[in-house]
Scaffold this motif. Structure first.
Motif, PDB file in Angstrom:
ATOM      1  N   GLY A 268      -6.027   7.260 -11.086  1.00  0.00           N
ATOM      2  CA  GLY A 268      -7.215   7.137 -10.245  1.00  0.00           C
ATOM      3  C   GLY A 268      -6.953   7.653  -8.847  1.00  0.00           C
ATOM      4  O   GLY A 268      -7.751   8.390  -8.280  1.00  0.00           O
ATOM      5  N   VAL A 269      -5.806   7.288  -8.314  1.00  0.00           N
ATOM      6  CA  VAL A 269      -5.457   7.723  -6.964  1.00  0.00           C
ATOM      7  C   VAL A 269      -5.145   9.224  -6.956  1.00  0.00           C
ATOM      8  O   VAL A 269      -5.636   9.970  -6.117  1.00  0.00           O
TER       9      VAL A 269
ATOM     10  N   GLY B  51       0.797  -1.230   0.000  1.00  0.00           N
ATOM     11  CA  GLY B  51       0.000   0.000   0.000  1.00  0.00           C
ATOM     12  C   GLY B  51       0.820   1.266   0.000  1.00  0.00           C
ATOM     13  O   GLY B  51       0.445   2.254   0.618  1.00  0.00           O
ATOM     14  N   ALA B  52       1.963   1.242  -0.719  1.00  0.00           N
ATOM     15  CA  ALA B  52       2.856   2.407  -0.646  1.00  0.00           C
ATOM     16  C   ALA B  52       2.565   3.455  -1.713  1.00  0.00           C
ATOM     17  O   ALA B  52       3.276   4.449  -1.794  1.00  0.00           O
ATOM     18  N   VAL B  53       1.520   3.244  -2.523  1.00  0.00           N
ATOM     19  CA  VAL B  53       1.276   4.171  -3.638  1.00  0.00           C
ATOM     20  C   VAL B  53       1.201   5.621  -3.170  1.00  0.00           C
ATOM     21  O   VAL B  53       1.832   6.507  -3.737  1.00  0.00           O
ATOM     22  N   ILE B  54       0.420   5.861  -2.124  1.00  0.00           N
ATOM     23  CA  ILE B  54       0.211   7.253  -1.685  1.00  0.00           C
ATOM     24  C   ILE B  54       1.501   7.885  -1.149  1.00  0.00           C
ATOM     25  O   ILE B  54       1.872   8.965  -1.591  1.00  0.00           O
ATOM     26  N   PRO B  55       2.212   7.213  -0.229  1.00  0.00           N
ATOM     27  CA  PRO B  55       3.486   7.820   0.189  1.00  0.00           C
ATOM     28  C   PRO B  55       4.460   8.027  -0.968  1.00  0.00           C
ATOM     29  O   PRO B  55       5.176   9.041  -1.004  1.00  0.00           O
TER      30      PRO B  55
ATOM     31  N   GLN C  14       3.311  11.095  -2.685  1.00  0.00           N
ATOM     32  CA  GLN C  14       3.570  12.271  -1.840  1.00  0.00           C
ATOM     33  C   GLN C  14       5.028  12.684  -1.930  1.00  0.00           C
ATOM     34  O   GLN C  14       5.345  13.857  -2.095  1.00  0.00           O
TER      35      GLN C  14
ATOM     36  N   PHE D  46      -8.158  11.410  -7.065  1.00  0.00           N
ATOM     37  CA  PHE D  46      -9.100  11.282  -5.937  1.00  0.00           C
ATOM     38  C   PHE D  46      -8.736  12.215  -4.790  1.00  0.00           C
ATOM     39  O   PHE D  46      -9.604  12.793  -4.144  1.00  0.00           O
ATOM     40  N   TYR D  47      -7.459  12.357  -4.532  1.00  0.00           N
ATOM     41  CA  TYR D  47      -7.022  13.115  -3.363  1.00  0.00           C
ATOM     42  C   TYR D  47      -6.643  14.548  -3.738  1.00  0.00           C
ATOM     43  O   TYR D  47      -5.907  14.764  -4.704  1.00  0.00           O
ATOM     44  N   SER D  48      -7.121  15.493  -2.926  1.00  0.00           N
ATOM     45  CA  SER D  48      -6.926  16.897  -3.293  1.00  0.00           C
ATOM     46  C   SER D  48      -5.480  17.361  -3.143  1.00  0.00           C
ATOM     47  O   SER D  48      -5.097  18.387  -3.668  1.00  0.00           O
ATOM     48  N   GLN D  49      -4.671  16.591  -2.431  1.00  0.00           N
ATOM     49  CA  GLN D  49      -3.288  17.000  -2.226  1.00  0.00           C
ATOM     50  C   GLN D  49      -2.457  16.929  -3.517  1.00  0.00           C
ATOM     51  O   GLN D  49      -1.497  17.672  -3.679  1.00  0.00           O
ATOM     52  N   PHE D  50      -2.849  16.036  -4.420  1.00  0.00           N
ATOM     53  CA  PHE D  50      -2.003  15.826  -5.604  1.00  0.00           C
ATOM     54  C   PHE D  50      -2.304  16.827  -6.711  1.00  0.00           C
ATOM     55  O   PHE D  50      -3.446  17.183  -6.955  1.00  0.00           O
TER      56      PHE D  50
END
Ligand SMILES: Cc1cc2nc3c(=O)[nH]c(=O)nc-3n(C[C@H](O)[C@H](O)[C@H](O)COP(=O)(O)O)c2cc1C
Ligand code: SF4
Ligand code: SF4
Ligand code: FES
Ligand code: FES
Lengths: 617, 166
Positions: B72-73, B35-39, B42, B76-80
């Motif tokens: 997709g990820v 599950g390291a996609v988000i880090p 970031q 979805f997240y406003s940070q990116f």
């Protein structure tokens, strides 16, 4: 009588390493202390102390709770006397240093609290009961030693030494603690489900997503006392049999993330985290309990506060909720049994184990035990972080602790529970704070945001504001949450712009019902609450907008008439130059006039006028 | 002349190589972590400022997943961010507490002063203005953040002044 917190602090001078000689000076450096200029005050203090070569220890702490007085500086003397200064600026530091630090004469007119005399701000603390916040604003959050000096990790030791996991769970059940993340599910019961779930590998999660805009309880706890949360998680992990956990923290909280990482590293070094926890301290063979803890930073999505979405996010996917059952207790993170609780829920645990479940259950009402942290904000005189025993009334919190409404205005309503909650009108100020009573009003206890509204707030506009939020944050999976909220937003926007029609209220009720009943997760199920509560208590405001094209609170610009008061107008021409439609005419130094036929109600003239001469009706 | 024409070409190639090297290092750091996609995203954004299509392609290749999944990820997240931002990032809070304390007027003053739209970047590339929901300093509402620094108790005039001082 002195409020409890002072007593604690008086004793903490030596615990914190006070050396009997010099003063200890503590600067509040929570996020809002920093925002108010805390770092500049700290630099000024360093400079002033060094220049005088005074034997002073300068330290830092997190949120004291009196955010309305930031920047806060505490001075402790070796006798344990405490002096708290509020609204400190770098300019004021010089006098503090000469009068107080050097000559021992506290500057009384700047004091907001003191162990030596009672001051007006004492009433901010009088009705509070600090369990979760027992260390916040007192210890240096980056110091494990200071946490230890205030019974830190003693509850964990007690659990590992003297209690079976089942006994830990029983104690939490007996305390009556309910989840502080919003829904209020009994925590002990949740742990029991996770303990009973089949599977070798179990996970523990702490929900620090804190999405409610206008709330900062979890941030303050994570920034001000990170070890308490870690200790609570450790006890929970021991209880349910988990060996790995995640702390999920909102993207906007970099300071909390930094302090948590440091706390985890320190706790690991000291043997409170990792393999064979407290092994050497407990028995010769070492404890069999191990726990790995990771910090996960959120990436900005409100819906990720919902537990199944949060787990999807940890797994690296789009944070979309899924249908429950299966509940996380049986199938959670990566399909394994998982226990998830809120930050504040965990922060209660060490206190409960140390003081016994009964002490916790003695506080509060029949079904809501213990205390609750609230973030007081909006039009309140004393905005900040408070912790009150359950069962106290909303009015007591707003008037006695919060000091009433800012600028002497009238209290209109309080928004509780954020986008999932609602507006409780002033007439219901004697509502008790417990899960059931608050739910009866149509709002929810929520995670602890209390945004206070005065007479200048338009309730239709508040409803529109929340719908705008939920509409944007819907993950889009359910049709009614995705499109129903958008339709509701369109209707509300239209009403606030003076284009409301007969039948709009009925349409809102109809949509609200459909969105509530056909959404999968809590976001959609509760999204209509802000609209429903404002309709319930302030229906006449909706009707005034729709039928009379009038905003009773004078907020909705499109419904206002702008006029220039010829007595106040100096003819400076600032408004005329700002007006985008050239609706304002007049000669320099003569009162100006607005042509109503041309005015598009943009409000620019009000913003530009320095003499407050543009009035609205 | 011909030399100076070559130079930028070379430095672009180098920049691409550095980017691939940088992303490679980040991917290696998280190799095997579930599950390291988000880090990973970031850190990549932190290092490169935004996530360009090329960056996403490289990461997808490195992680062995389709680029669509990464998109997709990211979306979805406003940070990116898919686009670069200005030199300074100005986040204006429009959370509940700020909203009821005059954030609308503060926000309008900022957009007016910088002559930019919500979410946009000024023509000179100096500022990007973003609206956010709660910076966690609600008792100082209304609040904005310019880069790493938070400013509270704003009025339209104070906000304009702070921007002029950047
Ligand atoms: C849209 C949505 C947002 C939520 N946001 C949060 C949050 O920010 N923090 C939190 O602790 N719980 C949040 N929850 C509740 C969680 O799903 C979950 O019930 C909670 O973390 C359980 O912890 P507790 O039992 O200790 O309260 C949210 C729920 C929904 C539906
Ligand atoms: S209710 Fe809304 S947020 Fe929840 S799953 Fe459905 S679409 Fe997503
Ligand atoms: S409200 Fe706007 S359009 Fe109307 S007079 Fe004032 S500046 Fe002009
Ligand atoms: S953050 Fe400083 S008192 Fe609350
Ligand atoms: S609402 Fe603006 S900081 Fe919280």
């Amino acid at each position: 009588m002195l409020p409890g917190a002072i007593m604690h602090v008086a004793g903490s001078y030596h615990a914190a390493g006070g050396n009997r000689e010099g003063l200890i000076v503590v600067v509040g450096l929570g996020s809002c202390g920093i925002a108010a200029g805390g770092q500049k005050v700290r630099s000024a203090l360093i400079e002033a102390i060094e220049r005088r070569a005074l034997p002073i220890q300068l330290r830092e702490t997190g949120c004291v709770g009196m955010c309305y007085r930031e920047v806060l500086v505490d001075v402790f003397d070796p006798q344990g006397k405490r002096f708290t200064y509020g609204n400190v600026t770098p300019e004021r530091v010089e006098r503090l240093a000469t009068d107080h630090f050097e000559s021992g004469r506290p500057v009384r007119e700047w004091l907001v609290r003191s162990s030596e005399e009672s001051l007006a701000d004492d009433s901010f603390f009088a009705k509070q009961k600090r369990i979760v916040l027992r260390n916040c604003g007192i210890i240096d959050p980056e110091s494990l030693a200071e946490y230890r000096a205030r019974d830190g990790y003693q509850a964990l030791e007690k659990a590992l030494r003297r209690m079976q996991p089942e006994e830990v769970i029983q104690a939490v059940r007996d305390s009556g603690l309910r989840g502080r993340g919003g829904a209020g599910f009994p925590t002990g019961l949740k742990w029991q489900f996770a303990r009973g779930a089949k599977g070798e590998k179990k996970y523990l999660i702490c929900n620090g997503d804190e999405g409610d805009p206008g709330a900062f309880m979890d941030r303050s706890v994570l920034e001000g006392d990170p070890h308490t949360v870690i200790e609570g998680m450790l006890i929970a992990a021991y209880g349910i049999g988990a060996d790995e956990g995640y702390l999920y923290v909102r993207a906007e909280y970099p300071l909390a993330v930094r302090r948590l990482r440091k706390a985890i590293a320190d706790a690991t070094m000291a043997g409170f985290l990792g393999e064979h926890i407290m092994g050497s301290m407990l028995t010769a063979r070492g404890s069999e309990f191990s726990f790995q803890l990771h910090v996960k930073e959120g990436a900005g999505a409100f819906v990720c506060g919902e537990e199944t979405a949060l787990m999807a996010s940890i797994e690296g996917q789009r944070g979309m909720p899924r249908l429950r059952p299966p509940f996380p207790a049986t199938s959670g993170l990566w399909g394994k049994p998982t226990n998830i609780n809120n930050v504040e829920t965990y922060a209660n645990i060490p206190w409960i184990l140390l003081h016994g479940p009964q002490a916790f259950a003695d506080l509060g009402t029949e079904k809501s035990k213990g205390s609750k942290v609230f973030a007081l904000a909006g039009k309140i005189a004393r905005g900040g972080l408070v912790e009150v025993p359950m069962g106290i009334t909303i009015g007591e919190v707003i008037y006695e602790i919060g000091g009433g409404i800012k600028d002497g205005r009238a209290f209109k309503a309080v928004q509780m529970g954020g986008p999932s909650g609602g507006c409780i009108p002033a007439s219901l100020a004697d509502t008790m704070i417990d899960y059931e009573s608050v739910t009866q009003t149509g709002a929810i206890m929520g995670s602890g945001g209390m945004v206070v509204l005065d007479e200048t707030a338009c309730m239709v506009e508040i409803a529109r504001f929340f719908l705008d939020f939920t509409q944007k944050e819907s993950c889009g999976k359910c049709t009614f949450c995705r499109i129903g909220t958008k339709r509701m937003l369109e209707i509300l926007t239209r009403i606030t712009q003076g284009q409301g029609q007969e039948g709009d209220i009925e349409l809102l009720y109809d949509l609200a019902d459909k969105v509530k009943t056909s959404s999968l997760c809590g976001l959609g199920q509760t999204a209509p609450n802000p609209v429903l509560t404002t309709l319930r208590y302030f229906r006449e405001e909706y009707e005034a907008h729709i039928r009379e094209k009038r905003c009773p609170a004078h907020y909705c610009r499109k419904l206002l008439v702008y006029r220039i008061d010829s007595d106040l107008c100096t003819g400076c021409t600032a408004c005329a130059r700002a007006c985008p439609t050239q609706a304002i005419s007049g000669v320099v130094k003569q009162p100006h006039l607005i042509d109503q036929a041309r005015c598009i109600q943009c409000g620019s003239c009000v913003a530009k006028c320095r003499f407050d001469a543009v009035k609205t009706q | 002349m011909s030399q100076s024409r070559k130079k930028p070409k070379k430095s672009i190639a180098t920049r691409e190589e550095t980017e691939v090297g940088l992303l490679g290092a980040i991917l290696t750091k998280y190799a095997g972590a579930a599950g390291a996609v988000i880090p990973i995203l970031q850190e990549s954004q932190e290092a490169l400022g935004c996530l360009r299509p090329q960056t996403i392609e490289t990461l997808a290749l490195g992680m062995g997943v389709p680029a669509s999944q990464i998109y997709g990820v990211v979306t979805f997240y406003s940070q990116f961010r898919l686009m670069p931002i200005g030199k300074h990032l100005c986040k204006v809070c429009h959370g509940t507490a700020c909203h009821v304390s005059g954030a609308t007027e503060v926000g309008e003053a900022i957009l007016d002063q910088l002559r930019v739209d919500e979410g946009g970047t000024t023509a000179d590339g100096r500022f990007t203005v973003q609206s956010v929901a709660c910076l966690g300093c609600c008792s100082l509402a209304p609040v904005m953040m310019i880069d790493e620094e938070t400013h509270g108790r704003l009025t339209p005039d104070r906000a304009r002044k702070l921007l002029r001082e950047v």
